[in-house]
Design an enzyme around this catalytic site. Structure first.
Site, PDB file in Angstrom:
ATOM      1  CE  LYS A  45      73.090  34.786  16.891  1.00  0.00           C
ATOM      2  NZ  LYS A  45      71.692  35.097  17.205  1.00  0.00           N
ATOM      3  CE  LYS A  47      71.557  40.515  17.694  1.00  0.00           C
ATOM      4  NZ  LYS A  47      70.211  39.965  17.577  1.00  0.00           N
TER       5      LYS A  47
HETATM    6  N1  C2G Z   1      62.231  40.135  14.501  1.00  0.00           N
HETATM    7  C1  C2G Z   1      61.100  40.659  13.884  1.00  0.00           C
HETATM    8  N2  C2G Z   1      60.771  41.953  14.102  1.00  0.00           N
HETATM    9  C2  C2G Z   1      61.535  42.736  14.913  1.00  0.00           C
HETATM   10  C3  C2G Z   1      62.675  42.200  15.549  1.00  0.00           C
HETATM   11  C4  C2G Z   1      63.007  40.872  15.329  1.00  0.00           C
HETATM   12  O1  C2G Z   1      60.393  39.951  13.133  1.00  0.00           O
HETATM   13  N3  C2G Z   1      61.160  44.026  15.108  1.00  0.00           N
HETATM   14  C5  C2G Z   1      62.560  38.731  14.223  1.00  0.00           C
HETATM   15  C6  C2G Z   1      63.926  38.580  13.567  1.00  0.00           C
HETATM   16  O2  C2G Z   1      63.824  38.800  12.158  1.00  0.00           O
HETATM   17  C7  C2G Z   1      64.256  37.133  13.901  1.00  0.00           C
HETATM   18  C8  C2G Z   1      63.587  36.942  15.277  1.00  0.00           C
HETATM   19  O3  C2G Z   1      62.650  38.011  15.439  1.00  0.00           O
HETATM   20  O4  C2G Z   1      63.635  36.253  12.962  1.00  0.00           O
HETATM   21  C9  C2G Z   1      64.591  36.986  16.405  1.00  0.00           C
HETATM   22  O5  C2G Z   1      65.304  38.212  16.281  1.00  0.00           O
HETATM   23  P1  C2G Z   1      66.759  38.287  16.996  1.00  0.00           P
HETATM   24  O6  C2G Z   1      66.612  37.845  18.404  1.00  0.00           O
HETATM   25  O7  C2G Z   1      67.361  39.615  16.695  1.00  0.00           O
HETATM   26  O8  C2G Z   1      67.510  37.128  16.203  1.00  0.00           O
HETATM   27  P2  C2G Z   1      68.991  37.203  15.587  1.00  0.00           P
HETATM   28  O9  C2G Z   1      69.932  37.701  16.620  1.00  0.00           O
HETATM   29  O10 C2G Z   1      68.876  37.903  14.296  1.00  0.00           O
HETATM   30  O11 C2G Z   1      69.366  35.638  15.416  1.00  0.00           O
HETATM   31  O12 C2G Z   1      70.767  31.768  13.107  1.00  0.00           O
HETATM   32  C10 C2G Z   1      69.928  32.899  13.054  1.00  0.00           C
HETATM   33  C11 C2G Z   1      70.218  33.868  14.170  1.00  0.00           C
HETATM   34  O13 C2G Z   1      70.345  33.187  15.407  1.00  0.00           O
HETATM   35  C12 C2G Z   1      69.125  34.927  14.251  1.00  0.00           C
END
Ligand code: C2G
Length: 153
Positions: A45, A47
């Protein structure tokens, strides 16, 4: 509500935005499964995670709202997961709005509003700013505070 809810994410440096999401997901069904992205998948990703997968998975597994944690190793596993776990609802933060609409053939798809003002990226920036303060600056600030305390008690 009944049924199994599933979500996917990195959950690096677990914070209130993650907790708010998981709490709301738990209210949407009788069982919550969280697929935590592996370090290898995150590299795909683009990341770089601070906390390794095993620890991120253990933290998410320990959250009272979460019933099961599985690894997220690829983008394509979602359909298999939905069928394997008889998932009623796929849900994720609305930063992903539109990306997973294709799953609506298999289950309900819900995008939830993100929590404003907090993100792993911002936490990392704050940490960098803090660590960039030199020892001398910290000592000077301490001296100033000490002088103010003496002057104003
Ligand atoms: N999230 C949230 N509010 C934030 C930060 C994150 O609601 N301030 C939510 C994101 O929208 C996501 C979840 O927390 O639903 C996890 O966020 P991340 O760890 O950043 O996930 P991400 O890297 O976007 O991975 O297949 C889907 C991906 O694996 C999602």
């Amino acid at each position: 509500m009944s049924g199994c809810v599933i979500t996917y994410g990195t959950f690096d440096m677990f914070h209130i935005g993650h907790l708010n999401l998981l709490r709301r997901l738990a209210e949407m069904g009788s069982r919550l499964i969280v697929a935590v992205s592996t370090d290898e998948f995150n590299a795909g990703k683009g990341k770089r995670t601070l906390i390794p997968f095993e620890q991120r998975a253990e933290i998410v597994r320990s959250i009272r709202y979460v019933d099961t944690v599985i690894p997220e190793t690829c983008w394509e596993q979602k359909v298999d997961d939905i069928q394997r776990y008889d998932v009623h609802t796929f849900a994720i933060g609305d930063d992903w709005r539109g990306h997973f609409d294709y799953l609506s053939r298999y289950c309900e798809v819900v995008y939830l509003p993100r929590t404003d003002g907090v993100s792993t990226t911002e936490l990392k920036r704050s940490l960098n700013r803090f660590s960039s303060v030199s020892r001398e600056d910290l000592l000077r600030a301490f001296d100033v505070l000490e002088a103010l305390r003496k002057d104003f008690g």
